[in-house]
Design an enzyme around this catalytic site. Structure first.
Site, PDB file in Angstrom:
ATOM      1  N   GLY A  60     115.117 -16.320 -34.441  1.00  0.00           N
ATOM      2  CA  GLY A  60     114.087 -16.162 -36.640  1.00  0.00           C
ATOM      3  C   GLY A  60     115.022 -16.129 -37.272  1.00  0.00           C
ATOM      4  O   GLY A  60     113.967 -17.005 -37.952  1.00  0.00           O
ATOM      5  N   ASP A  66     113.584 -12.783 -39.854  1.00  0.00           N
ATOM      6  CA  ASP A  66     112.039 -13.587 -40.574  1.00  0.00           C
ATOM      7  C   ASP A  66     111.267 -13.131 -41.016  1.00  0.00           C
ATOM      8  O   ASP A  66     111.194 -13.481 -41.916  1.00  0.00           O
ATOM      9  CB  ASP A  66     112.220 -14.688 -39.573  1.00  0.00           C
ATOM     10  N   ASP A 122     107.814  -7.117 -39.421  1.00  0.00           N
ATOM     11  CA  ASP A 122     106.378  -6.044 -39.123  1.00  0.00           C
ATOM     12  C   ASP A 122     106.702  -5.149 -38.921  1.00  0.00           C
ATOM     13  O   ASP A 122     106.211  -4.556 -39.591  1.00  0.00           O
ATOM     14  CB  ASP A 122     106.405  -7.760 -37.768  1.00  0.00           C
TER      15      ASP A 122
HETATM   16  P1  IMP Z   1     109.824  -5.917 -36.165  1.00  0.00           P
HETATM   17  O1  IMP Z   1     108.793  -5.877 -35.454  1.00  0.00           O
HETATM   18  O2  IMP Z   1     110.086  -5.481 -38.089  1.00  0.00           O
HETATM   19  O3  IMP Z   1     111.120  -5.516 -35.558  1.00  0.00           O
HETATM   20  O4  IMP Z   1     109.894  -7.608 -36.014  1.00  0.00           O
HETATM   21  C1  IMP Z   1     110.292  -7.536 -34.728  1.00  0.00           C
HETATM   22  C2  IMP Z   1     110.575  -9.382 -34.596  1.00  0.00           C
HETATM   23  O5  IMP Z   1     109.310  -9.733 -34.639  1.00  0.00           O
HETATM   24  C3  IMP Z   1     110.943 -10.377 -35.944  1.00  0.00           C
HETATM   25  O6  IMP Z   1     112.066 -10.439 -36.522  1.00  0.00           O
HETATM   26  C4  IMP Z   1     109.756 -11.286 -35.321  1.00  0.00           C
HETATM   27  O7  IMP Z   1     110.785 -12.086 -34.407  1.00  0.00           O
HETATM   28  C5  IMP Z   1     108.932 -10.780 -34.723  1.00  0.00           C
HETATM   29  N1  IMP Z   1     107.449 -11.056 -35.273  1.00  0.00           N
HETATM   30  C6  IMP Z   1     107.455 -10.413 -35.863  1.00  0.00           C
HETATM   31  N2  IMP Z   1     105.544 -10.899 -36.191  1.00  0.00           N
HETATM   32  C7  IMP Z   1     105.656 -12.699 -35.951  1.00  0.00           C
HETATM   33  C8  IMP Z   1     104.875 -12.968 -36.023  1.00  0.00           C
HETATM   34  O8  IMP Z   1     103.703 -13.096 -37.065  1.00  0.00           O
HETATM   35  N3  IMP Z   1     105.248 -14.185 -35.791  1.00  0.00           N
HETATM   36  C9  IMP Z   1     106.206 -14.658 -34.870  1.00  0.00           C
HETATM   37  N4  IMP Z   1     107.402 -13.766 -34.679  1.00  0.00           N
HETATM   38  C10 IMP Z   1     106.584 -12.125 -35.342  1.00  0.00           C
HETATM   39 MG    MG Z   2     111.149 -13.656 -33.170  1.00  0.00          MG
END
Ligand code: IMP
Ligand code: MG
Length: 178
Positions: free
Chosen positions: A43, A99, A102
């Protein structure tokens, strides 16, 4: 591909100018000397390429592959390191690029690893941050855009492995998921 997009949230031109400003801000803050940029694959790839073009210093590049979505539109909450060996960060000033922020688990898990592995300093930058409450301790220092808590694609972000090459950030039509 365009026919799968319900609407565009952030235009390509907006992203381009924001990344130039963000790169300048990061440059001002980083300690002098080389920096180790660690790209969270896949990402973070497109964001990294676009951001790094604006950076005016010697960078060393490493990639790290993680997986937390397992193909859906909600984070599983569990971050799997796909690479068994992490890049060597000892004594280096590290800039982690992903990227989107979340749940915050990815940045948290990777930051913990790198701190324990002896990084001299660690900062994280993301293209997007979702507006939501997170139960993680690790902050992200640089955010390109803050967006609502919805699922988006483009600029590296995928749905089931697709749409990473869209030059803008968009929301998929409901029909794409069914
Ligand atoms: P985290 O939840 O902050 O650990 O994010 C984990 C990963 O989930 C990110 O690096 C993205 O690759 C993926 N992700 C989170 N939100 C989205 C979204 O809205 N679209 C696509 N991928 C997402
Ligand atoms: Mg991803």
């Amino acid at each position: 591909m365009r026919e799968d997009i319900e609407h565009i949230l952030i235009q390509e031109s907006e992203i381009r100018s924001r990344l130039a400003a963000l790169a300048a801000e990061i440059e001002r803050d980083l300690p002098v000397g080389p920096v180790l940029v660690v790209i969270v694959m896949k990402g973070g790839l497109v964001f990294a390429v676009d951001l790094l073009r604006h950076m005016n210093r010697a960078v060393e590049l490493e990639c790290i592959q993680v997986s937390s979505y397992h193909g859906g539109t909600e984070s599983s909450g569990k971050v799997d390191l796909v690479d068994r060996e992490l890049p060597s960060v000892r004594g280096k000033h590290v800039l982690l690029l992903d990227d989107i922020w979340d749940t915050g688990r990815t940045v948290e898990v990777l930051s913990d690893h790198m701190r324990r592995a002896g990084a001299a300093s660690l900062r994280a930058a993301v293209l997007l941050a979702k507006k939501k409450t997170r139960d993680v301790a690790t902050p992200v220092e640089y955010v390109g855009f803050e967006i609502g808590d919805e699922f988006v694609v483009g600029c590296g972000l995928d749905y089931r492995g697709l749409y990473r090459n869209l030059p803008y950030i968009g929301v998929l039509k409901a029909g794409v998921y069914t």
